[in-house]
Design an enzyme around this catalytic site. Sequence first.
Site, PDB file in Angstrom:
ATOM      1  N   ASP A  52       1.340  -1.700  -0.343  1.00  0.00           N
ATOM      2  CA  ASP A  52       0.195  -0.394  -0.386  1.00  0.00           C
ATOM      3  C   ASP A  52       1.002   1.106   0.194  1.00  0.00           C
ATOM      4  O   ASP A  52       1.625   1.532   0.752  1.00  0.00           O
ATOM      5  CB  ASP A  52      -0.553   0.080   1.250  1.00  0.00           C
ATOM      6  CG  ASP A  52      -1.496   1.371   1.368  1.00  0.00           C
ATOM      7  OD1 ASP A  52      -2.909   1.570   0.461  1.00  0.00           O
ATOM      8  OD2 ASP A  52      -1.745   2.136   2.146  1.00  0.00           O
ATOM      9  N   TYR A  57       2.960  10.046   0.812  1.00  0.00           N
ATOM     10  CA  TYR A  57       4.078   9.499   1.801  1.00  0.00           C
ATOM     11  C   TYR A  57       5.428  10.144   1.328  1.00  0.00           C
ATOM     12  O   TYR A  57       6.381   9.554   0.421  1.00  0.00           O
ATOM     13  CB  TYR A  57       3.944   8.190   1.872  1.00  0.00           C
ATOM     14  CG  TYR A  57       2.621   7.028   2.201  1.00  0.00           C
ATOM     15  CD1 TYR A  57       1.952   8.620   2.543  1.00  0.00           C
ATOM     16  CD2 TYR A  57       2.295   6.296   1.775  1.00  0.00           C
ATOM     17  CE1 TYR A  57       0.389   7.821   2.979  1.00  0.00           C
ATOM     18  CE2 TYR A  57       1.023   5.851   1.997  1.00  0.00           C
ATOM     19  CZ  TYR A  57      -0.137   6.528   3.361  1.00  0.00           C
ATOM     20  OH  TYR A  57      -1.113   6.147   3.887  1.00  0.00           O
ATOM     21  N   SER A 158     -10.988   5.924   0.669  1.00  0.00           N
ATOM     22  CA  SER A 158     -10.497   5.325   1.772  1.00  0.00           C
ATOM     23  C   SER A 158     -10.762   6.897   2.613  1.00  0.00           C
ATOM     24  O   SER A 158     -10.998   7.768   1.909  1.00  0.00           O
ATOM     25  CB  SER A 158      -8.500   6.312   2.152  1.00  0.00           C
ATOM     26  OG  SER A 158      -8.316   5.984   3.296  1.00  0.00           O
ATOM     27  N   GLN A 180     -10.893   2.014   2.792  1.00  0.00           N
ATOM     28  CA  GLN A 180      -9.491   1.812   4.194  1.00  0.00           C
ATOM     29  C   GLN A 180      -9.722   2.614   4.751  1.00  0.00           C
ATOM     30  O   GLN A 180      -9.599   3.907   4.847  1.00  0.00           O
ATOM     31  CB  GLN A 180      -7.925   1.905   3.230  1.00  0.00           C
ATOM     32  CG  GLN A 180      -7.013   2.280   4.163  1.00  0.00           C
ATOM     33  CD  GLN A 180      -5.753   2.045   3.784  1.00  0.00           C
ATOM     34  OE1 GLN A 180      -5.101   2.971   3.522  1.00  0.00           O
ATOM     35  NE2 GLN A 180      -5.427   1.279   2.300  1.00  0.00           N
ATOM     36  N   LEU A 228      -1.636  -1.935  14.214  1.00  0.00           N
ATOM     37  CA  LEU A 228      -1.109  -2.610  15.422  1.00  0.00           C
ATOM     38  C   LEU A 228      -1.342  -0.899  16.430  1.00  0.00           C
ATOM     39  O   LEU A 228      -0.344  -0.696  17.674  1.00  0.00           O
ATOM     40  CB  LEU A 228       0.613  -1.865  15.137  1.00  0.00           C
ATOM     41  CG  LEU A 228       0.840  -3.196  13.799  1.00  0.00           C
ATOM     42  CD1 LEU A 228       2.381  -3.344  13.688  1.00  0.00           C
ATOM     43  CD2 LEU A 228       0.147  -4.987  14.506  1.00  0.00           C
ATOM     44  N   ARG A 282       9.338  -6.698  13.635  1.00  0.00           N
ATOM     45  CA  ARG A 282       8.279  -6.996  14.130  1.00  0.00           C
ATOM     46  C   ARG A 282       7.324  -7.249  12.623  1.00  0.00           C
ATOM     47  O   ARG A 282       6.374  -7.677  13.084  1.00  0.00           O
ATOM     48  CB  ARG A 282       7.497  -5.227  13.904  1.00  0.00           C
ATOM     49  CG  ARG A 282       8.100  -4.814  15.929  1.00  0.00           C
ATOM     50  CD  ARG A 282       7.042  -3.846  16.071  1.00  0.00           C
ATOM     51  NE  ARG A 282       8.134  -2.699  17.354  1.00  0.00           N
ATOM     52  CZ  ARG A 282       8.950  -1.828  16.986  1.00  0.00           C
ATOM     53  NH1 ARG A 282       8.675  -1.064  16.359  1.00  0.00           N
ATOM     54  NH2 ARG A 282       9.009  -1.345  18.287  1.00  0.00           N
TER      55      ARG A 282
HETATM   56  N1  LIG Z   1      -5.518   6.071   4.479  1.00  0.00           N
HETATM   57  C1  LIG Z   1      -5.119   6.199   4.994  1.00  0.00           C
HETATM   58  O1  LIG Z   1      -5.272   7.931   5.110  1.00  0.00           O
HETATM   59  C2  LIG Z   1      -4.142   6.178   5.892  1.00  0.00           C
HETATM   60  C3  LIG Z   1      -3.076   6.505   6.740  1.00  0.00           C
HETATM   61  C4  LIG Z   1      -2.102   6.047   7.495  1.00  0.00           C
HETATM   62  C5  LIG Z   1      -1.522   5.458   7.315  1.00  0.00           C
HETATM   63  N2  LIG Z   1      -1.814   4.601   6.002  1.00  0.00           N
HETATM   64  C6  LIG Z   1      -1.140   3.384   5.657  1.00  0.00           C
HETATM   65  O2  LIG Z   1      -1.472   2.472   6.477  1.00  0.00           O
HETATM   66  C7  LIG Z   1       0.197   1.627   7.047  1.00  0.00           C
HETATM   67  C8  LIG Z   1      -0.023   1.524   8.239  1.00  0.00           C
HETATM   68  O3  LIG Z   1       0.099   2.683   8.727  1.00  0.00           O
HETATM   69  P1  LIG Z   1       0.209   2.898  10.245  1.00  0.00           P
HETATM   70  O4  LIG Z   1       2.135   3.365  10.411  1.00  0.00           O
HETATM   71  O5  LIG Z   1       0.065   3.658  10.541  1.00  0.00           O
HETATM   72  O6  LIG Z   1       0.388   1.465  11.582  1.00  0.00           O
HETATM   73  P2  LIG Z   1       0.938   0.641  12.436  1.00  0.00           P
HETATM   74  O7  LIG Z   1       1.479  -0.431  11.895  1.00  0.00           O
HETATM   75  O8  LIG Z   1      -1.020   0.655  13.147  1.00  0.00           O
HETATM   76  O9  LIG Z   1       2.232   1.309  12.455  1.00  0.00           O
HETATM   77  C9  LIG Z   1       3.158   1.121  12.218  1.00  0.00           C
HETATM   78  C10 LIG Z   1       3.772   2.301  13.110  1.00  0.00           C
HETATM   79  O10 LIG Z   1       4.278   2.414  14.506  1.00  0.00           O
HETATM   80  C11 LIG Z   1       5.454   2.196  14.996  1.00  0.00           C
HETATM   81  N3  LIG Z   1       5.044   0.253  16.241  1.00  0.00           N
HETATM   82  C12 LIG Z   1       4.950  -0.584  15.657  1.00  0.00           C
HETATM   83  N4  LIG Z   1       4.579  -1.829  17.310  1.00  0.00           N
HETATM   84  C13 LIG Z   1       5.163  -0.735  18.059  1.00  0.00           C
HETATM   85  C14 LIG Z   1       5.894  -0.969  19.230  1.00  0.00           C
HETATM   86  N5  LIG Z   1       5.398  -2.531  19.658  1.00  0.00           N
HETATM   87  N6  LIG Z   1       6.949   0.084  19.774  1.00  0.00           N
HETATM   88  C15 LIG Z   1       7.016   0.747  19.093  1.00  0.00           C
HETATM   89  N7  LIG Z   1       6.207   1.746  17.902  1.00  0.00           N
HETATM   90  C16 LIG Z   1       5.518   0.638  17.175  1.00  0.00           C
HETATM   91  C17 LIG Z   1       6.197   1.664  14.120  1.00  0.00           C
HETATM   92  O11 LIG Z   1       6.886   1.792  14.078  1.00  0.00           O
HETATM   93  P3  LIG Z   1       8.701   0.696  13.999  1.00  0.00           P
HETATM   94  O12 LIG Z   1       8.289   1.028  12.313  1.00  0.00           O
HETATM   95  O13 LIG Z   1       9.933   1.103  14.897  1.00  0.00           O
HETATM   96  O14 LIG Z   1       7.990  -0.533  14.002  1.00  0.00           O
HETATM   97  C18 LIG Z   1       4.993   3.041  12.614  1.00  0.00           C
HETATM   98  O15 LIG Z   1       5.863   4.075  12.966  1.00  0.00           O
HETATM   99  C19 LIG Z   1       0.982   3.155   6.906  1.00  0.00           C
HETATM  100  O16 LIG Z   1       2.211   2.392   6.279  1.00  0.00           O
HETATM  101  C20 LIG Z   1      -0.190   2.877   5.059  1.00  0.00           C
HETATM  102  O17 LIG Z   1       0.518   2.184   3.679  1.00  0.00           O
HETATM  103  C21 LIG Z   1      -2.816   5.137   5.625  1.00  0.00           C
END
Ligand SMILES: NC(=O)c1ccc[n+]([C@@H]2O[C@H](COP(=O)([O-])OP(=O)(O)OC[C@H]3O[C@@H](n4cnc5c(N)ncnc54)[C@H](OP(=O)(O)O)[C@@H]3O)[C@@H](O)[C@H]2O)c1
Length: 314
Positions: A52, A57, A158, A180, A228, A282
């Site tokens: 995705d 980004y 989304s 999404q 997560l 992770r």
């Molecule tokens: N459609 C939309 O509006 C929208 C908005 C935001 C995101 N997205 C998409 O969704 C994807 C996932 O979103 P997300 O990155 O917010 O989701 P996520 O997978 O819930 O969170 C990942 C973030 O949390 C951190 N993290 C996870 N486990 C951790 C732990 N145990 N301790 C410390 N930090 C931890 C990660 O850091 P580390 O990298 O250090 O593990 C990373 O910064 C994005 O990559 C993007 O493709 C879409």
Amino acid sequence: MTPHTDIRDSRLLYGCMGLGGDWDTRPWTAADLAHAETAVQAALEAGITAFDHADIYRHGKSEAVFGEVLARAGGLRERILLQTKCGIRLPDGDRAGRYDLRGPAITRRVEESLTRLRTDVIDVLLLHRPDPLARPQEIAEALTALHEQGLVRRFGVSNMSAAQIAALQASLDVPLVVNQLEMSLGRRDWVESGVLVNTSAAAANGFPHGTLEYCAAQGIRLQAWGPLAQGRFTGRADTRAAQLVAELAARKGTTPETILLWWLQRHPAGIAPVVGTTRPERIRACRDAVHRAVDLTHEEWYDLWVAARGAPLP
Ligand SMILES: NC(=O)c1ccc[n+]([C@@H]2O[C@H](COP(=O)([O-])OP(=O)(O)OC[C@H]3O[C@@H](n4cnc5c(N)ncnc54)[C@H](OP(=O)(O)O)[C@@H]3O)[C@@H](O)[C@H]2O)c1
């Protein structure tokens, strides 16, 4: 590895928002490329074959560095599904951030994404957020042209409600197949809205009630961003809910990350989480959410929900 033909068959996606270096317009570096290669490799090892993106980004660098990964790994493009988004414009100088789903803007953003991703076709294009000024007919004309030119295979949205999707679909011949939304054990308004009906707490829940049911009925695959919950239940906080996640993971011989993803996948609307961690260990910790059937009983699912909300259900 078998290539997907339909995004709706993907149980788990890898979100590439963390790839490409800093959120600025400087070019990506060799270190950013190595970081992206490691993350993509870990995702493939976990069995994830759908990726995705969004045009915004890291100011386009997530797509650009991913395009370089694809160019270096011969044959990888044919084995994965590529999803990207358009419609958000980042702040630029004095100009505020905004949304832009005008027809020519959609076309131009897709052309730019194709160039950065170094591919001939985008498998799924999502409209990132609703643009209040957009005209559905104009969006439809742009999407139809992209489809007819073979530049985009499928479309979705989304952060949209059932009413917004229905209004758009009414003008579109091609079906919208993805919505999404942010959904996790930490962001629960989507599931809370279903049980707060006829309670005084319903007014405080802003989720557009009925969106899950609409998507399920229309065959629109729900994808969960932020699944997560930024680590709040898997190491970043020591709450009762985090303890329960760890206990369940130990009892079932899996990881805390998988418990969080199973919690989403267990919902009958059909939710595919989009994991965004960039740490290889992770990412690999998510593999049971691809390879194993969801192993959460009815009671365990509720125990997690109630522990996370910190109060009994109504
Ligand atoms: N459609 C939309 O509006 C929208 C908005 C935001 C995101 N997205 C998409 O969704 C994807 C996932 O979103 P997300 O990155 O917010 O989701 P996520 O997978 O819930 O969170 C990942 C973030 O949390 C951190 N993290 C996870 N486990 C951790 C732990 N145990 N301790 C410390 N930090 C931890 C990660 O850091 P580390 O990298 O250090 O593990 C990373 O910064 C994005 O990559 C993007 O493709 C879409």
